[in-house]
Design an enzyme around this catalytic site. Sequence first.
Site, PDB file in Angstrom:
ATOM      1  N   TYR A 237       7.709  11.597  -3.676  1.00  0.00           N
ATOM      2  CA  TYR A 237       7.431  10.033  -3.919  1.00  0.00           C
ATOM      3  C   TYR A 237       8.719   9.327  -3.533  1.00  0.00           C
TER       4      TYR A 237
ATOM      5  N   THR B 297       0.660   8.307   3.820  1.00  0.00           N
ATOM      6  CA  THR B 297       0.510   6.809   3.694  1.00  0.00           C
ATOM      7  C   THR B 297       1.807   6.150   3.797  1.00  0.00           C
TER       8      THR B 297
ATOM      9  N   ALA C  32       0.897  -1.177   0.075  1.00  0.00           N
ATOM     10  CA  ALA C  32       0.145   0.209  -0.069  1.00  0.00           C
ATOM     11  C   ALA C  32       0.685   1.333  -0.018  1.00  0.00           C
TER      12      ALA C  32
ATOM     13  N   THR D 206      11.047   0.931  -4.072  1.00  0.00           N
ATOM     14  CA  THR D 206      11.150   1.181  -5.529  1.00  0.00           C
ATOM     15  C   THR D 206      12.654   1.500  -5.574  1.00  0.00           C
ATOM     16  N   ASP D 207      13.283   1.273  -6.979  1.00  0.00           N
ATOM     17  CA  ASP D 207      14.658   1.731  -7.064  1.00  0.00           C
ATOM     18  C   ASP D 207      14.969   3.417  -7.235  1.00  0.00           C
ATOM     19  N   GLU D 208      13.557   4.039  -7.054  1.00  0.00           N
ATOM     20  CA  GLU D 208      13.846   5.327  -7.177  1.00  0.00           C
ATOM     21  C   GLU D 208      14.445   6.195  -6.286  1.00  0.00           C
TER      22      GLU D 208
ATOM     23  N   LYS E 233      -0.026   6.292 -15.625  1.00  0.00           N
ATOM     24  CA  LYS E 233       1.307   5.829 -15.890  1.00  0.00           C
ATOM     25  C   LYS E 233       1.722   5.876 -17.282  1.00  0.00           C
ATOM     26  N   LEU E 234       3.094   6.048 -17.633  1.00  0.00           N
ATOM     27  CA  LEU E 234       3.426   6.121 -19.050  1.00  0.00           C
ATOM     28  C   LEU E 234       2.934   5.092 -20.060  1.00  0.00           C
TER      29      LEU E 234
ATOM     30  N   ASP F 151       9.185  19.413 -19.145  1.00  0.00           N
ATOM     31  CA  ASP F 151       9.665  18.230 -18.347  1.00  0.00           C
ATOM     32  C   ASP F 151       9.161  18.299 -17.007  1.00  0.00           C
ATOM     33  N   ARG F 152       9.159  17.214 -16.376  1.00  0.00           N
ATOM     34  CA  ARG F 152       8.841  17.132 -15.097  1.00  0.00           C
ATOM     35  C   ARG F 152       9.933  17.527 -14.101  1.00  0.00           C
TER      36      ARG F 152
ATOM     37  N   HIS G 102      13.121  15.623 -12.730  1.00  0.00           N
ATOM     38  CA  HIS G 102      13.156  14.283 -13.369  1.00  0.00           C
ATOM     39  C   HIS G 102      14.398  13.424 -13.391  1.00  0.00           C
TER      40      HIS G 102
ATOM     41  N   ASN H 150       7.507  -1.227 -13.075  1.00  0.00           N
ATOM     42  CA  ASN H 150       6.641  -2.231 -13.544  1.00  0.00           C
ATOM     43  C   ASN H 150       5.844  -1.934 -14.804  1.00  0.00           C
TER      44      ASN H 150
ATOM     45  N   LYS I 115       9.321   7.131  -0.031  1.00  0.00           N
ATOM     46  CA  LYS I 115       9.584   5.552   0.131  1.00  0.00           C
ATOM     47  C   LYS I 115      10.996   5.335   0.799  1.00  0.00           C
TER      48      LYS I 115
HETATM   49  P1  NAD Z   1      -0.906   1.437  -6.926  1.00  0.00           P
HETATM   50  O1  NAD Z   1      -1.127   2.949  -6.794  1.00  0.00           O
HETATM   51  O2  NAD Z   1      -1.632   0.916  -8.090  1.00  0.00           O
HETATM   52  O3  NAD Z   1      -1.703   0.749  -5.425  1.00  0.00           O
HETATM   53  C1  NAD Z   1      -1.562   1.184  -4.475  1.00  0.00           C
HETATM   54  C2  NAD Z   1      -2.839   0.488  -3.401  1.00  0.00           C
HETATM   55  O4  NAD Z   1      -2.337   0.989  -2.192  1.00  0.00           O
HETATM   56  C3  NAD Z   1      -4.158   0.937  -4.046  1.00  0.00           C
HETATM   57  O5  NAD Z   1      -4.992  -0.138  -4.027  1.00  0.00           O
HETATM   58  C4  NAD Z   1      -4.521   2.024  -3.009  1.00  0.00           C
HETATM   59  O6  NAD Z   1      -6.026   1.647  -2.519  1.00  0.00           O
HETATM   60  C5  NAD Z   1      -4.008   1.430  -1.859  1.00  0.00           C
HETATM   61  N1  NAD Z   1      -3.709   2.475  -0.487  1.00  0.00           N
HETATM   62  C6  NAD Z   1      -3.117   3.652  -0.911  1.00  0.00           C
HETATM   63  N2  NAD Z   1      -3.292   4.125   0.263  1.00  0.00           N
HETATM   64  C7  NAD Z   1      -3.842   3.415   1.330  1.00  0.00           C
HETATM   65  C8  NAD Z   1      -3.855   3.264   2.901  1.00  0.00           C
HETATM   66  N3  NAD Z   1      -3.570   4.596   3.549  1.00  0.00           N
HETATM   67  N4  NAD Z   1      -4.438   2.168   3.363  1.00  0.00           N
HETATM   68  C9  NAD Z   1      -4.546   0.934   2.645  1.00  0.00           C
HETATM   69  N5  NAD Z   1      -4.530   1.009   1.070  1.00  0.00           N
HETATM   70  C10 NAD Z   1      -3.952   2.146   0.585  1.00  0.00           C
HETATM   71  O7  NAD Z   1       0.494   0.949  -6.730  1.00  0.00           O
HETATM   72  P2  NAD Z   1       1.408   0.077  -7.411  1.00  0.00           P
HETATM   73  O8  NAD Z   1       2.102   0.668  -8.671  1.00  0.00           O
HETATM   74  O9  NAD Z   1       0.738  -1.171  -7.229  1.00  0.00           O
HETATM   75  O10 NAD Z   1       2.703  -0.152  -6.279  1.00  0.00           O
HETATM   76  C11 NAD Z   1       2.379  -0.916  -5.192  1.00  0.00           C
HETATM   77  C12 NAD Z   1       3.936  -0.697  -4.428  1.00  0.00           C
HETATM   78  O11 NAD Z   1       5.128  -1.089  -5.059  1.00  0.00           O
HETATM   79  C13 NAD Z   1       4.069   0.558  -3.687  1.00  0.00           C
HETATM   80  O12 NAD Z   1       4.706   0.482  -2.503  1.00  0.00           O
HETATM   81  C14 NAD Z   1       4.993   1.122  -4.586  1.00  0.00           C
HETATM   82  O13 NAD Z   1       5.739   2.086  -4.344  1.00  0.00           O
HETATM   83  C15 NAD Z   1       5.850   0.074  -5.209  1.00  0.00           C
HETATM   84  N6  NAD Z   1       6.669   0.175  -6.530  1.00  0.00           N
HETATM   85  C16 NAD Z   1       5.919   0.330  -7.579  1.00  0.00           C
HETATM   86  C17 NAD Z   1       6.567   0.520  -8.560  1.00  0.00           C
HETATM   87  C18 NAD Z   1       5.768   0.510 -10.103  1.00  0.00           C
HETATM   88  O14 NAD Z   1       6.527   0.674 -11.182  1.00  0.00           O
HETATM   89  N7  NAD Z   1       4.443   0.837 -10.073  1.00  0.00           N
HETATM   90  C19 NAD Z   1       7.826   0.074  -9.011  1.00  0.00           C
HETATM   91  C20 NAD Z   1       8.496  -0.421  -7.956  1.00  0.00           C
HETATM   92  C21 NAD Z   1       7.929  -0.507  -6.510  1.00  0.00           C
HETATM   93  P1  TYD Z   2       5.801   6.949 -14.904  1.00  0.00           P
HETATM   94  O1  TYD Z   2       4.904   5.837 -15.323  1.00  0.00           O
HETATM   95  O2  TYD Z   2       5.154   7.905 -14.366  1.00  0.00           O
HETATM   96  O3  TYD Z   2       6.720   6.223 -13.627  1.00  0.00           O
HETATM   97  P2  TYD Z   2       7.904   6.767 -13.062  1.00  0.00           P
HETATM   98  O4  TYD Z   2       7.762   8.366 -12.836  1.00  0.00           O
HETATM   99  O5  TYD Z   2       7.800   6.244 -11.592  1.00  0.00           O
HETATM  100  O6  TYD Z   2       9.345   6.335 -13.423  1.00  0.00           O
HETATM  101  O7  TYD Z   2       6.951   7.694 -15.761  1.00  0.00           O
HETATM  102  C1  TYD Z   2       7.653   6.748 -16.560  1.00  0.00           C
HETATM  103  C2  TYD Z   2       8.660   7.711 -17.366  1.00  0.00           C
HETATM  104  O8  TYD Z   2       7.923   8.351 -18.116  1.00  0.00           O
HETATM  105  C3  TYD Z   2       9.125   8.764 -16.496  1.00  0.00           C
HETATM  106  O9  TYD Z   2      10.614   9.077 -17.022  1.00  0.00           O
HETATM  107  C4  TYD Z   2       8.336  10.129 -16.738  1.00  0.00           C
HETATM  108  C5  TYD Z   2       7.899   9.734 -18.241  1.00  0.00           C
HETATM  109  N1  TYD Z   2       6.475  10.176 -18.628  1.00  0.00           N
HETATM  110  C6  TYD Z   2       6.294  10.866 -19.786  1.00  0.00           C
HETATM  111  O10 TYD Z   2       7.406  11.206 -20.600  1.00  0.00           O
HETATM  112  N2  TYD Z   2       5.087  11.049 -20.151  1.00  0.00           N
HETATM  113  C7  TYD Z   2       3.971  10.885 -19.301  1.00  0.00           C
HETATM  114  O11 TYD Z   2       2.735  11.392 -19.733  1.00  0.00           O
HETATM  115  C8  TYD Z   2       4.122  10.292 -18.113  1.00  0.00           C
HETATM  116  C9  TYD Z   2       2.961   9.926 -17.339  1.00  0.00           C
HETATM  117  C10 TYD Z   2       5.433   9.761 -17.696  1.00  0.00           C
END
Ligand code: NAD
Ligand code: TYD
Length: 355
Positions: free
Chosen positions: A156, A104, A86, A131-133, A195-196, A287-288, A291, A186, A160
């Site tokens: 973010y 959170t 979560a 995360t690797d971030e 997400k992208l 740009d973000r 970034h 992922n 983490k």
């Molecule tokens: P997501 O945003 O899709 O899902 C997050 C979930 O957490 C949601 O279901 C949300 O309802 C729940 N949540 C949020 N706040 C909460 C709270 N206070 N109590 C209970 N539930 C709560 O995220 P995700 O992409 O599935 O990521 C899951 C985990 O993996 C996160 O910890 C993230 O940091 C980590 N992670 C994500 C990525 C990625 O590429 N998405 C990569 C590496 C690590």
């Molecule tokens: P994102 O999916 O938000 O993941 P993270 O920021 O956790 O890496 O973004 C992936 C990459 O894509 C990141 O370098 C930002 C870029 N990006 C865009 O160029 N355009 C977009 O609309 C979004 C959401 C992300």
Amino acid sequence: MNVLMVTGGSGFIGSNFIRHVFEDTGFQGRVINLDLLTYAGNPENLADLAGRVGDRYVFERGDICDREATGRLMDRYDVDTVCHFAAESHVDRSIVAPDEFVRTNIVGTHTLLQLVRERAGRIGRFHHVSTDEVYGSLGATGLFTESTPYHPNSPYSASKASSDHLVRAYHATYGVPVTISNCSNNYGPYHFPEKLIPLVILNARAGRPLPVYGDGMQVRDWLYVQDHGRAIWTLLEKGQVGETYNIGGRCEMPNLRVVEMICDLLDERLGLLKGAPRRNLITFVKDRPGHDRRYAIDSTKIERETGWRPAETFDTGLRKTVDWYLEHTAWVDRVISGAYQDWIRNQYGTETRSK
Ligand code: NAD
Ligand code: TYD
């Protein structure tokens, strides 16, 4: 392991993980999914599961920051293992509204650690999904290892990083049995389209502009979500308590190339868009801030210690992902229209907190 509490199990990675646990691991116990159902949590992701595994899958709506209620659930179900997903997970949201990330990701993780500490001997493992971030940005060469110093650049990744430090400290100070994994980006089914990759698939399908931040040459190391789920399960079984494991796909790719590949796959599947390639939709935007330029993971440690390897290449994983989004139009339409929020309101009588 008999009773596994998964936090955030209705989100992208958590729901894929729970599906993997029931479908692929031979696990005979129970999964308690504790999820607040924020905008990112979608109960539909696992709607089919209850019918197939009965009460071995339990959903509990709740907030990981609510110490009393979460503790009651741990006791009621006799939880012996916690796998903590979560979080608030989107970098762009953290730039605009960081408060919820602190609450959170930091306070929530700390609350869980306190609860696990109080249940010493009963809860044998707390696995923290990170995360690797947290490592910050790489230059043109090199890889993140488990000993790379933390240097988070976004609210973010800072939240983490803070949670990772608390997890490590609770192990060092109180002996809480923890493992931590730091994973790269992922992608795959059930990914929320902020997400992208899902954003670009859906915009390109509809003929809308494809926003590429800056010059699009930022590099991410992509991992198919089911490979991540397998890695976490492997760590629950074989990870050493107190250790951190990097997880990555050895799939470095500049963002622009990712967007181009999605455009080409959609052209192949659906035909050209009004006679023109979808690459024409690419639009470079501002740009973000802060970034990170490049992420790349050295996952030698988990590979060496557990034998885990990613099964998908970026090419095979991206094809599966594009096909999944093309085939699951009802899921996509409901997510885009926010219709599953109505289901949450009907079921629980409340709005979700963050939109
Ligand atoms: P997501 O945003 O899709 O899902 C997050 C979930 O957490 C949601 O279901 C949300 O309802 C729940 N949540 C949020 N706040 C909460 C709270 N206070 N109590 C209970 N539930 C709560 O995220 P995700 O992409 O599935 O990521 C899951 C985990 O993996 C996160 O910890 C993230 O940091 C980590 N992670 C994500 C990525 C990625 O590429 N998405 C990569 C590496 C690590
Ligand atoms: P994102 O999916 O938000 O993941 P993270 O920021 O956790 O890496 O973004 C992936 C990459 O894509 C990141 O370098 C930002 C870029 N990006 C865009 O160029 N355009 C977009 O609309 C979004 C959401 C992300």
